[in-house]
Design a protein around this motif. Structure first.
Motif, PDB file in Angstrom:
ATOM      1  N   UNK A  15      18.771  37.433 -28.988  1.00 40.16           N
ATOM      2  CA  UNK A  15      20.284  37.115 -28.330  1.00 40.16           C
ATOM      3  C   UNK A  15      20.186  37.171 -26.679  1.00 40.16           C
ATOM      4  N   UNK A  16      19.665  38.608 -26.285  1.00 44.51           N
ATOM      5  CA  UNK A  16      19.374  38.768 -24.959  1.00 44.51           C
ATOM      6  C   UNK A  16      18.645  37.844 -24.228  1.00 44.51           C
ATOM      7  N   UNK A  17      17.674  37.666 -25.165  1.00 48.47           N
ATOM      8  CA  UNK A  17      16.748  36.293 -24.480  1.00 48.47           C
ATOM      9  C   UNK A  17      17.406  35.117 -24.262  1.00 48.47           C
ATOM     10  N   UNK A  18      18.174  34.839 -24.930  1.00 51.32           N
ATOM     11  CA  UNK A  18      18.913  33.565 -24.945  1.00 51.32           C
ATOM     12  C   UNK A  18      20.068  33.728 -23.884  1.00 51.32           C
ATOM     13  N   UNK A  19      20.701  34.739 -23.425  1.00 47.65           N
ATOM     14  CA  UNK A  19      21.536  34.801 -22.453  1.00 47.65           C
ATOM     15  C   UNK A  19      20.887  34.979 -21.249  1.00 47.65           C
ATOM     16  N   UNK A  20      19.475  35.695 -21.066  1.00 51.88           N
ATOM     17  CA  UNK A  20      18.734  35.466 -20.078  1.00 51.88           C
ATOM     18  C   UNK A  20      18.410  34.253 -19.678  1.00 51.88           C
ATOM     19  N   UNK A  21      18.021  33.269 -20.466  1.00 55.52           N
ATOM     20  CA  UNK A  21      17.763  31.878 -20.284  1.00 55.52           C
ATOM     21  C   UNK A  21      19.015  31.145 -19.856  1.00 55.52           C
ATOM     22  N   UNK A  22      20.086  31.258 -20.603  1.00 59.30           N
ATOM     23  CA  UNK A  22      21.288  30.240 -20.412  1.00 59.30           C
ATOM     24  C   UNK A  22      22.186  30.792 -18.921  1.00 59.30           C
ATOM     25  N   UNK A  23      22.168  31.970 -18.905  1.00 65.11           N
ATOM     26  CA  UNK A  23      22.869  32.444 -17.858  1.00 65.11           C
ATOM     27  C   UNK A  23      21.872  33.066 -16.487  1.00 65.11           C
ATOM     28  N   UNK A  24      20.910  33.749 -16.891  1.00 54.95           N
ATOM     29  CA  UNK A  24      20.176  34.049 -15.823  1.00 54.95           C
ATOM     30  C   UNK A  24      19.108  33.000 -15.106  1.00 54.95           C
ATOM     31  N   UNK A  25      18.331  32.750 -16.187  1.00 59.59           N
ATOM     32  CA  UNK A  25      17.181  31.700 -15.567  1.00 59.59           C
ATOM     33  C   UNK A  25      17.815  30.460 -15.198  1.00 59.59           C
ATOM     34  N   UNK A  26      18.880  30.004 -15.751  1.00 61.20           N
ATOM     35  CA  UNK A  26      19.281  28.577 -15.526  1.00 61.20           C
ATOM     36  C   UNK A  26      20.171  28.872 -13.932  1.00 61.20           C
ATOM     37  N   UNK A  27      20.727  29.822 -13.712  1.00 63.04           N
ATOM     38  CA  UNK A  27      21.402  30.309 -12.469  1.00 63.04           C
ATOM     39  C   UNK A  27      20.229  30.100 -11.479  1.00 63.04           C
ATOM     40  N   UNK A  28      19.333  30.914 -11.642  1.00 55.50           N
ATOM     41  CA  UNK A  28      18.015  30.997 -10.614  1.00 55.50           C
ATOM     42  C   UNK A  28      17.467  29.423 -10.341  1.00 55.50           C
ATOM     43  N   UNK A  29      17.557  28.594 -11.237  1.00 53.74           N
ATOM     44  CA  UNK A  29      16.890  27.303 -11.017  1.00 53.74           C
ATOM     45  C   UNK A  29      17.820  26.567  -9.989  1.00 53.74           C
ATOM     46  N   UNK A  30      19.207  26.645 -10.456  1.00 57.16           N
ATOM     47  CA  UNK A  30      20.050  25.885  -9.845  1.00 57.16           C
ATOM     48  C   UNK A  30      20.372  26.241  -8.291  1.00 57.16           C
ATOM     49  N   UNK A  31      20.121  27.805  -8.116  1.00 61.54           N
ATOM     50  CA  UNK A  31      20.274  28.271  -6.888  1.00 61.54           C
ATOM     51  C   UNK A  31      18.880  27.942  -5.853  1.00 61.54           C
TER      52      UNK A  31
ATOM     53  N   UNK B 259      19.861  38.374   3.410  1.00 57.41           N
ATOM     54  CA  UNK B 259      19.613  38.423   2.023  1.00 57.41           C
ATOM     55  C   UNK B 259      20.954  38.220   1.362  1.00 57.41           C
ATOM     56  N   UNK B 260      21.123  38.036   0.107  1.00 51.90           N
ATOM     57  CA  UNK B 260      22.216  38.029  -0.501  1.00 51.90           C
ATOM     58  C   UNK B 260      22.059  38.153  -2.069  1.00 51.90           C
ATOM     59  N   UNK B 261      23.132  38.718  -2.583  1.00 49.00           N
ATOM     60  CA  UNK B 261      23.268  39.121  -4.250  1.00 49.00           C
ATOM     61  C   UNK B 261      23.991  37.994  -4.640  1.00 49.00           C
ATOM     62  N   UNK B 262      23.149  37.403  -5.646  1.00 49.62           N
ATOM     63  CA  UNK B 262      23.788  36.149  -6.320  1.00 49.62           C
ATOM     64  C   UNK B 262      24.361  36.551  -7.585  1.00 49.62           C
ATOM     65  N   UNK B 263      25.535  36.681  -7.835  1.00 52.55           N
ATOM     66  CA  UNK B 263      26.097  36.837  -9.311  1.00 52.55           C
ATOM     67  C   UNK B 263      25.803  35.686 -10.136  1.00 52.55           C
ATOM     68  N   UNK B 264      25.467  35.834 -11.307  1.00 54.22           N
ATOM     69  CA  UNK B 264      25.590  34.779 -12.358  1.00 54.22           C
ATOM     70  C   UNK B 264      26.603  33.986 -12.753  1.00 54.22           C
ATOM     71  N   UNK B 265      26.704  32.729 -12.439  1.00 52.43           N
ATOM     72  CA  UNK B 265      27.780  31.837 -12.713  1.00 52.43           C
ATOM     73  C   UNK B 265      28.766  31.979 -11.454  1.00 52.43           C
ATOM     74  N   UNK B 266      28.557  32.730 -10.522  1.00 53.42           N
ATOM     75  CA  UNK B 266      29.409  32.822  -9.337  1.00 53.42           C
ATOM     76  C   UNK B 266      28.651  32.096  -8.164  1.00 53.42           C
ATOM     77  N   UNK B 267      29.657  31.755  -7.301  1.00 52.62           N
ATOM     78  CA  UNK B 267      29.166  31.210  -5.980  1.00 52.62           C
ATOM     79  C   UNK B 267      28.579  32.239  -5.113  1.00 52.62           C
ATOM     80  N   UNK B 268      27.786  31.853  -4.314  1.00 51.41           N
ATOM     81  CA  UNK B 268      26.856  33.125  -3.406  1.00 51.41           C
ATOM     82  C   UNK B 268      27.997  33.533  -2.432  1.00 51.41           C
ATOM     83  N   UNK B 269      29.200  32.812  -2.356  1.00 55.01           N
ATOM     84  CA  UNK B 269      30.265  33.339  -1.443  1.00 55.01           C
ATOM     85  C   UNK B 269      31.035  34.368  -2.072  1.00 55.01           C
ATOM     86  N   UNK B 270      30.711  34.568  -3.411  1.00 56.15           N
ATOM     87  CA  UNK B 270      31.253  35.765  -4.095  1.00 56.15           C
ATOM     88  C   UNK B 270      30.856  36.969  -3.968  1.00 56.15           C
ATOM     89  N   UNK B 271      31.357  38.027  -2.840  1.00 55.50           N
ATOM     90  CA  UNK B 271      30.456  39.064  -2.411  1.00 55.50           C
ATOM     91  C   UNK B 271      31.412  40.278  -2.641  1.00 55.50           C
TER      92      UNK B 271
END
Length: 549
Positions: A131-147, A382-394
């Motif tokens: 389940x954690x791997x799935x969240x990493x894939x759908x929330x983390x990895x997907x966000x990285x690729x889009x960004x 440098x910037x901290x990118x929250x998963x699912x958030x705009x990079x303007x959300x700091x």
């Protein structure tokens, strides 16, 4: 069986014999060539087994005496070459074989020098189950690729340890191949390099032998089998990157008995590696446990003191370069500190946040990753990118008397209604935090509050009780079933306090980073509980639980 097949088998069996006849012992001698894709030699390239480092000669040839504990021979990927991939992963190493005499490498040259690019630092993806791997894939990895698609220049990624979540009798190494597959370049949008953490080792008892001569080496083997060498280096542009294991254990069967440091052999390898890097280059050291949180006085034995001192000595070696940074994870929080020798350390919040129980880390930073823009031998921004958030959300703003929490526990802030608490996730001492009331600038450069360690809100405490309210009060972590409360009530090193002149004024917080970018926040989280507070204008998800927990 064909004649050619028989000949191939015989030739393979004869190789060690021929090598010995030439004075080469496959068990102790390592040699080979490093060429480009056109067959031309690559001279001056560093080749190592994580104990000894040498450079190739004009013909691209190298040779050295192999350390008995070495598992791989690898090349410090030249800056002028592409990162080679196999099945979507960096492929710069070959497993050592007692019957093999030569290890050749091939790299494709870049069409032009790479002076500007981006590095994504992933803190603690820490997956305990599928389940954690799935969240990493759908929330983390997907966000990285889009960004990554929005960035100027190429992108590369480095994890900062705790890829899995092995602990005690709970071994999650079986997840490594799944995680490796999800971190392929086709899914992340970039090559991902790995760093090992304390939860990435195998904790089954086992004997030491010639291949596993020490406790530390034996612990490395499971991780190496999936991800390759643990102590290694590579290059991009004017940047030299090193990943090293700074998690030391006393024995093989106690997962929580670890400490921060490196061995004498690691220090000597690093010394040899850095000796081959021009001093005008930038050097980055990637490890798991933060250095800045440790002191020699805090170590219990002479061995732990010595190995921590080795790590401090390693940063002294880095301080000789034009620019040097340390990147670490482990704490699941964001903070930046400067070591005594002037080297800056960035400790990066976790992609898993509070172990995938929510969408925030214990210090209130959203689950996410750090992105550094590299230009020449510097990191201009440098910037901290929250998963699912705009990079303007700091940042987030909290009312000083708000109540946060849920059915398990509630927390009332003790600062008063006329006080605002502002959490700036990726704050750096070069940044500015400004506050406006009704459009008028009232505070031009707020300073962060002192990080405090209390477990209940106080009148001067600077923890993020909104995040704690969710993790502890809503989910129940750190409140029930014996969970460690401190894991979900961590210190916050980037909380700011502002006393309003008009408690009813319209508020605007402006954060200005070191690149001059402005990040604006106007929403104040007041008395509504975290359970109802939205994440990016959406209700927090109902997270699944696992019987393992």
């Amino acid at each position: 069986m064909t004649r050619n097949r028989i000949f191939s088998i015989v030739a393979a069996l004869m190789l060690p014999v021929l090598a010995l006849a030439q004075g080469i012992d496959p068990k102790s001698d390592v040699q080979g060539k490093v060429l480009d894709s056109k067959g031309e030699p690559l001279a001056g390239v560093v080749v190592s087994d994580s104990y000894t480092s040498v450079v190739t000669d004009a013909q691209g040839h190298y040779s050295f005496k192999r350390n008995p504990a070495a598992a791989y021979v690898w090349v410090s990927i030249p800056a002028e070459c592409k990162v080679p991939l196999r099945q979507g992963h960096p492929c710069f190493y070959i497993k050592l074989d007692d019957k093999r005499t030569s290890y050749d490498f091939e790299f494709e040259r870049l069409p032009k020098p790479e002076k500007e690019f981006n590095i994504f630092f992933i803190g603690d993806p820490q997956s305990q189950n599928t389940h954690h791997v799935d969240r990493m894939r759908t929330e983390g990895i997907a966000d990285m690729k889009a960004y990554s698609k929005k960035q100027k220049g190429s992108c590369y990624a480095i994890t900062l340890g705790d890829i899995g979540y092995t602990e005690g009798g709970r071994n999650t190494n079986y997840l490594f191949p799944m995680i490796r597959e999800e971190m392929a370049a086709s899914k992340t949008g970039m090559p991902v390099f790995q760093t090992v953490g304390n939860h990435d080792f195998e904790f089954a008892k086992g004997d030491l032998d010639e291949f596993n001569p020490t406790v530390s080496v034996r612990r490395d083997r499971m991780f190496e089998a999936v991800f390759g060498p643990i102590d290694y280096s590579w290059n991009r542009g004017d940047l030299h990157i090193v990943s090293i294991n700074d998690v030391m254990f006393d024995n093989l069967d106690k997962a929580n008995k670890y400490y921060c440091g490196i061995t004498d052999e690691q220090l000597e390898w690093l010394r040899g590696d850095l000796a081959l890097v021009p001093k005008d280059k930038m050097v980055i050291l990637c490890l798991h446990i933060p250095i800045s949180t440790k002191s020699i006085a805090g170590m219990k034995t002479e061995q732990t003191k010595h190995q921590l001192q080795n790590l401090f000595d390693a940063t002294d070696l880095m301080a000789q370069f034009k620019n040097a940074r340390v990147f670490s994870g482990h704490t699941h929080t964001n903070f930046k500190r400067t070591l005594a020798n002037g080297v800056n350390e960035f400790t990066v919040g976790a992609m898993s946040g509070c172990w995938w129980w929510s969408r925030n880390c214990a210090d209130g930073s959203p689950n996410g990753y750090l992105v550094c823009h590299v230009k020449g031998a510097d990191i201009p921004d440098h910037i901290y990118k929250g998963l699912g958030f705009s990079d303007k959300f700091q940042s987030r703003i909290y009312r000083g008397d708000a109540v946060y929490g849920g059915k398990y526990e509630e927390f009332r802030l003790q600062h008063g209604h006329d006080v605002l608490l502002i959490n700036v996730f990726n704050y750096d001492k070069t940044w500015k935090v400004q506050v406006y009331e009704n459009g008028k600038l009232m505070a031009d450069d707020l300073k962060p509050m002192k990080a405090t360690g209390e477990f209940e809100p106080t009148s001067d405490g600077g923890k993020d009780w909104w995040a704690i309210g969710y993790n502890v009060g809503v989910v129940g972590r750190g409140h029930i079933n014996g969970s460690t409360r401190n894991n979900y009530c961590e210190k916050c090193y980037h909380m700011f306090r502002y006393k309003m002149t008009d408690p009813d004024a319209k508020v605007k917080v402006v954060v200005i980073d070191d690149a001059g970018r402005k990040f604006v926040q106007t929403r104040i989280l007041e008395s509504a509980s975290v359970e109802q507070a939205p994440y990016s204008d959406a209700e927090p998800p109902a997270y699944k639980t696992s019987q393992i927990w």
